[in-house]
Scaffold this active site. Structure first.
Site, short mmCIF file in Angstrom:
data_model
loop_
_atom_site.label_atom_id
_atom_site.label_comp_id
_atom_site.label_asym_id
_atom_site.label_seq_id
_atom_site.Cartn_x
_atom_site.Cartn_y
_atom_site.Cartn_z
N ILE A 51 0.83 -1.19 0.20
CA ILE A 51 0.34 0.09 0.33
C ILE A 51 0.68 1.06 -0.14
CG2 ILE A 51 -1.88 1.16 0.86
CD1 ILE A 51 -2.41 -1.08 2.44
N HIS A 53 0.67 4.05 1.12
CA HIS A 53 -0.08 5.12 2.43
C HIS A 53 -0.68 6.32 2.02
CE1 HIS A 53 -0.36 1.48 4.77
NE2 HIS A 53 1.14 1.30 4.18
N SER A 343 6.77 -0.20 8.41
CA SER A 343 5.57 0.59 7.32
C SER A 343 5.14 1.78 8.18
CB SER A 343 3.94 0.02 8.27
OG SER A 343 3.19 -0.11 7.78
N CYS A 408 -3.12 -20.11 -15.78
CA CYS A 408 -3.67 -19.44 -14.92
C CYS A 408 -3.76 -17.46 -14.91
CB CYS A 408 -3.60 -19.83 -13.36
SG CYS A 408 -4.09 -20.91 -12.83
#
Lengths: 483, 430, 141
Positions: A51, A53, A343, A408
């Site tokens: 992410i 952020h 993080s 796939c």
């Protein structure tokens, strides 16, 4: 072996190291990027929440807050410059029940103090309109529009490739086992790929940054705790979450989130478990149960049978007020530490690189811009993303793109061969998997293993029995059937 | 890209279902048939299944897999059927626009009158059973190892442990032993064998390979390569029993933990799937809900014997050819439109087909394939209930999840279905 | 860890009251795998076969007691083919105790492509009346 001489040696080719190497590649400097693994970005940089952020969450005034806000800003250009898979989805921090609603106001206030733009508290009805799969217990959410999701390995390898293309020397399988300190200054590191001498060493060694500091006698009080986070990825045909959904944060961290990936899958994680062994990325039964339960608090319909893959990563939590450490060592000359980058480290990496660049300049490193420096890195074609006509064109130009290896994810032989011969070459199965998303779908590689082994064997000109999953020691095959 | 509309029937997948479907479609009349296969040879999984045990129903012979496939391949080569190998179908729409590609012809667009889905299945993986532990090299699905050993000619290890007592797992235990590897055991989470009993005898017992029931893997240990596996016994609720862990040294772990129908294309084409089988809902002509799209074999549900896969392919091929010949008229070209649904009830896992077309003319034979989900080692009664009364019943010698029950409806039974009050009937085993 | 519990495999129940032996045998003649119980006399002869047993099953049990045999499926090397191996088998069963001997005997064999289905690789192995035959084809490249 002759020692290798550089101006700057960047130790650790995770997202921070790769971004630093790229930033330094702009100048007339001899730069080496070294990593102990068989590929770049194999640590926390490839196993995290992926992410970008917004920066609403870190404590106001911290280095984390500053790096996060600036990093997010830089990534908005970098994703184009480096052509990295991403989506600017925005993110929602979800309040459950009336009792969590006041918490949203606090988060909004903190985010505003961190100068994050566009934050907004949205109503229960609006949250459910945007994400119908959410639990009916939702009472509201903080909307952070500048957040996004990225292909985390893609960002690291793109930065490393761009660095290499601009003249940085990359050394893999170079595990550091000793260092030479002379007259109070670090002058050389010894690795399994030989000795590196330099004026500056950048310690971007992730969970091992503290070990290196202690090796050279720097900050014995500083320690990194490895915190393992496990994740699950769900079959996109069965579960589709459109947003990045955080629970309300606690003292322990941002909690178990449910999010879409840059690739369009849905994933859940992480938990946070301190592990004694910094390499311990094993998956545990308890951890798996914990994150599924955590995910279900937000999306109750998550079913374990729809899980197609799991992964886990170890984040480097430093004990210096739990803030990032980005500073020139006070104890040892020629050393700059980039440590405790937990993080939001990934999103912060470009800002960290900018800061490192500034610190080196201030410390007197001469930085002359190379006119030929090219900030742009071209992504290789991802067959799956193309339309029928583009696919047709590509196959006409190179028939290798007409052979599907991974059924796939529709990865072609052309993409695999490209990855093997790219500026940061993929030399094992996992390296190809990280670049091409091969084997990440429902069959998890069952069909493609034998084909990929053949291609690696052919392109690297090694016997089949020398093809590895993730570098020396992880060979797939023991012998021939009749041998 | 020009659209090729010259084919009446296109079969996706050249395994046993697709081979039989292509042949029976071609045999039905003057239709142009194209068979598309993603591998470089026909036969699907059969060429790597070098053990015998195939063909008892179709050929009245016990054959190895490659020979079973070869007999069909010969017929396909002799028949006027176009075959494209190394070709991947990339997209399929409800309007039967089919996009495929290969290295020779590039990207291709077809619009046939009917399509048969025969993509088969894939293996369940480590992630799907959430195996904890290290992500080192040395953990493989059994089918991947079967391909490596039998086709590519490589042994992926020296000392093997196998998780799952399904047929592929047991057959690989024997295969690896024959090639000089050590197989230290087979683990099964459930308290009973999940594969065929004959395979237990001829693959494990004959070679002194131990089977551990109610046992599973609790940890995978190793850095770069697998070093050991930690096993644990489980109780009746399949929960680990504390203190029962054991460390087994091995360099390879084989997973034989089930198969899943491969239906990504079916979903793209708007085909409805059955949540129990994981495959398309089909009627007794193997037609799906999308007009002109048929399905057969392991793509619809996991079969126990390849012979029945071939038989399902025959049915699908015949009806797809008829549909192609009668496009624009009634679906399937048949006048009979009434159907009844077959819902699995007590002790029944799955039923294929899920819908039976009522045809009391006796022209069409309808075979029900039931997969029991209970192990009952005595004579059982299989019954079809219409509301609160059984309208069909027949006997079977036992009920075993590893084996399907195969029952061809007799005229009287079809008549009973035609006279049923409910449109949805329940199949039970008692 | 216990082994083989609750699995109906071939078991020797030991001496019966009558002084003979009881054995249950899983029939391998068809996929059904019926469990057939027998009583043997002291010399390995069949006294009685229990249960609802078909003709194939009866034959199988008699053979299994007198001379247990199995089919061996394996593969042999191919030179100059599109694949390195071709599958082979013994269409007729060989004595159970010789399975691994035959497997070892096949290790050194190398056929020259092309190889056809049904090609005899070893004729009448060790005079046991059993051939080793290919069950697949390999084209020459």
């Amino acid at each position: 072996m002759q020692p290798k001489e550089y101006d700057v040696v960047v130790m650790g080719a995770g997202i921070a190291g790769a971004m630093i190497a790229r930033a330094l590649s702009r100048y007339r400097l001899r730069v080496a990027l070294v990593d102990r693994a068989n590929d770049v970005g194999t640590g926390a940089s490839c196993a995290n929440s992926a992410i970008l952020h917004s920066g609403h969450d870190p404590s106001p005034g911290s280095l984390k807050a500053e790096m996060n806000r600036r990093g997010n800003e830089l990534w908005h250009d970098l994703v184009h410059e480096l052509e990295v898979g991403h989506r600017w989805t925005g993110a929602m921090i979800i309040a459950l029940g009336e009792e969590q609603l006041p918490g949203l106001e606090k988060l909004l206030a903190r985010g505003t103090e961190n100068q994050i733009l566009g934050l907004e508290i949205i109503s229960r009805a609006e949250v459910l309109r945007r994400e119908p799969l959410l639990t009916p217990d939702v009472s509201g959410a903080l909307w952070t529009p500048t957040a996004g999701v990225i292909d985390p390995f893609g960002g690291t390898v793109a930065a490393a490739e761009n660095a290499v293309t601009n003249g940085v020397s990359l050394f893999l399988n170079a595990e550091i086992h000793d260092a030479v300190v002379s007259d109070g200054a670090l002058v050389a590191v010894q690795t399994t790929a030989g000795e590196f001498r330099a004026r500056w060493f950048i310690n971007a060694l992730g969970v091992h940054a503290d070990d290196f500091m202690h090796l050279v006698g720097d900050r014995p009080d500083f320690a990194i705790t490895a915190r393992r986070g496990e994740y699950f990825i769900f079959d996109p045909n069965r579960v589709q979450v459109q947003n990045v959904l955080f629970p309300m944060p606690t003292d322990k961290g941002k909690g178990i989130l449910v999010s879409t990936t840059a690739h369009g899958n849905t994933f859940v994680g992480p938990n946070a478990e301190e592990v004694a062994d910094k390499e311990d990325t094993t998956a545990t039964r308890d951890g798996m149960a914990e994150i599924l339960e955590g995910g279900r608090r937000l999306i109750p319909s998550l079913e374990s049978r729809d899980i197609i893959a799991g992964f886990s990563g170890v984040r480097a939590t430093g004990n210096a007020n739990r803030d990032f450490v980005i500073e020139i060592s006070a104890a040892v000359g020629g050393l700059l530490n980039v440590a405790g980058i937990e993080s939001p480290g990934y999103v912060s990496a470009p800002a960290i690189a900018e800061r490192v660049e500034g610190l080196l300049r201030d410390a007197g490193l001469e930085m002359v811009v190379k006119p030929e420096w090219n900030p742009h890195r071209n992504a290789r074609p991802a067959f799956k993303e193309l339309n029928h006509e583009q696919r047709s064109d590509l196959i006409r130009r190179n028939p290798n793109y007409g052979r599907i290896v991974c059924r796939c994810e529709n990865v072609t032989e052309g993409e695999i061969v490209d990855a093997i011969h790219s500026p940061v070459p993929a030399r094992d199965y996992d390296a190809i998997k990280r670049r091409c998303w091969l084997g990440t779908g429902r069959c998890q590689g069952s069909f493609d293993y034998p084909r990929v082994m053949e291609i690696l064997s052919r392109e690297l000109d090694v016997p089949m029995t020398a093809v590895t999953k993730k570098g020396p020691g992880s060979e797939f095959l023991a012998r021939t059937t009749k041998g | 890209m020009t659209c090729d509309t010259s084919y009446d029937v296109i079969v996706i997948g050249g395994g046993p279902a697709g081979l039989a479907a292509a042949l029976s479609a071609r045999a039905e009349g003057n239709v142009r048939v194209l068979l598309i296969e993603r591998n470089d040879s026909l036969g699907g999984i059969l060429p790597q299944c070098i053990h015998n045990g195939f063909g008892a129903v179709i050929f009245g012979n016990d054959l190895p897999g490659p020979e079973y496939a070869y007999r069909y391949q010969e017929q396909v080569e002799a028949a006027d059927i176009d075959v494209m190998l190394d070709t991947m179908v990339m997209d399929l729409t409800p309007e039967r626009d089919l996009y495929a590609m290969n290295a020779t012809h590039g990207y291709l667009h077809f619009r046939p009158r009917s399509i048969i889905l025969a993509m088969g299945c894939r293996e369940r993986t480590r992630a799907q059973i959430r195996l904890p532990g290290s992500r080192c090299a040395g953990v493989y699905t059994a089918g991947t190892v079967q391909r490596l050993v039998n086709i590519e000619g490589y042994m992926p290890g020296r000392r093997f442990l196998i998780l799952g007592s399904g047929d592929i797992g047991m057959i690989m235990a024997r295969r690896l032993t024959i090639e000089g590897a050590e197989v230290v055991g087979v683990l099964e989470l459930l308290p009973f064998l999940t594969g065929l009993r004959r395979n237990f005898v001829q693959c494990l017992q004959d070679y002194d390979i131990p089977l551990h029931l109610s046992t599973t893997v609790s940890n995978i240990i190793g850095g770069q390569r697998l070093e050991a596996v930690e096993t644990v016994r489980v109780d009746e609720e399949l929960q680990p029993i504390p203190g029962s862990t054991k460390r087994i040294e091995c360099d390879s772990l084989l997973l034989s933990v089930g198969l899943i129908p491969e239906n990504e294309l079916s979903l793209k084409a708007g085909v409805h799937l059955d949540s129990r089988t994981g495959g398309p809902l089909v009627d007794s002509t193997m037609a799906t809900n999308v007009p002109g799209i048929y399905a057969a074999g392991n793509v619809t549900s996991i079969y126990d014997l390849v012979d029945y896969v071939s038989k399902a392919g025959e049915v699908a091929g015949r009806h797809a050819a008829r549909y192609a010949g009668a496009a624009g008229t009634a679906r399937g070209g048949d006048a009979v439109e009434a159907t009844v649904a077959m819902r699995p009830g007590q002790n029944v896992g799955t039923v294929i087909p899920q819908q039976v077309r009522i045809d009391t003319t006796g022209r069409e034979e309808v075979t029900l394939m039931l997969r029991p989900n209970a192990l009952i080692e005595r004579k059982v009664s299989v019954e079809v209930w219409d509301g609160d009364r059984p309208i069909i019943s027949f006997r079977e010698n036992y009920s075993r999840p590893a084996e399907m029950m195969v029952h061809t409806l007799r005229a009287k039974q079809m008549q009973a279905l035609a006279e049923a009050n409910e449109r949805e009937l329940t199949v039970v085993i008692q | 860890m216990s082994t083989y519990e609750q699995i109906p495999g071939d078991t020797d129940h030991g001496a019966s009251d009558e002084g003979g032996n009881e054995r249950s045998i899983i029939c391998l003649r068809c996929p059904r795998g019926c469990e057939i119980s027998t009583t043997l006399d002291g010399y390995g002869g069949i006294v009685e076969i229990f249960g609802n047993v078909c003709k194939l099953g009866r034959d199988y049990v008699e053979a299994e007691i007198a001379d247990p045999r199995r089919i061996l499926p394996t593969s042999v090397r191919v030179r100059g083919g599109e694949r390195p191996l071709v599958p082979v088998w013994t269409p007729k069963p060989i004595p159970k105790g010789r399975l691994l001997d035959l497997a070892r005997a096949t290790r050194g064999i190398e056929l020259e492509a092309p190889v056809a289905v049904g090609q005899v690789v070893i004729e009448n192995w060790e005079d046991l009346g059993v051939d080793l035959v290919t069950s697949g084809a390999v084209r020459r490249v």
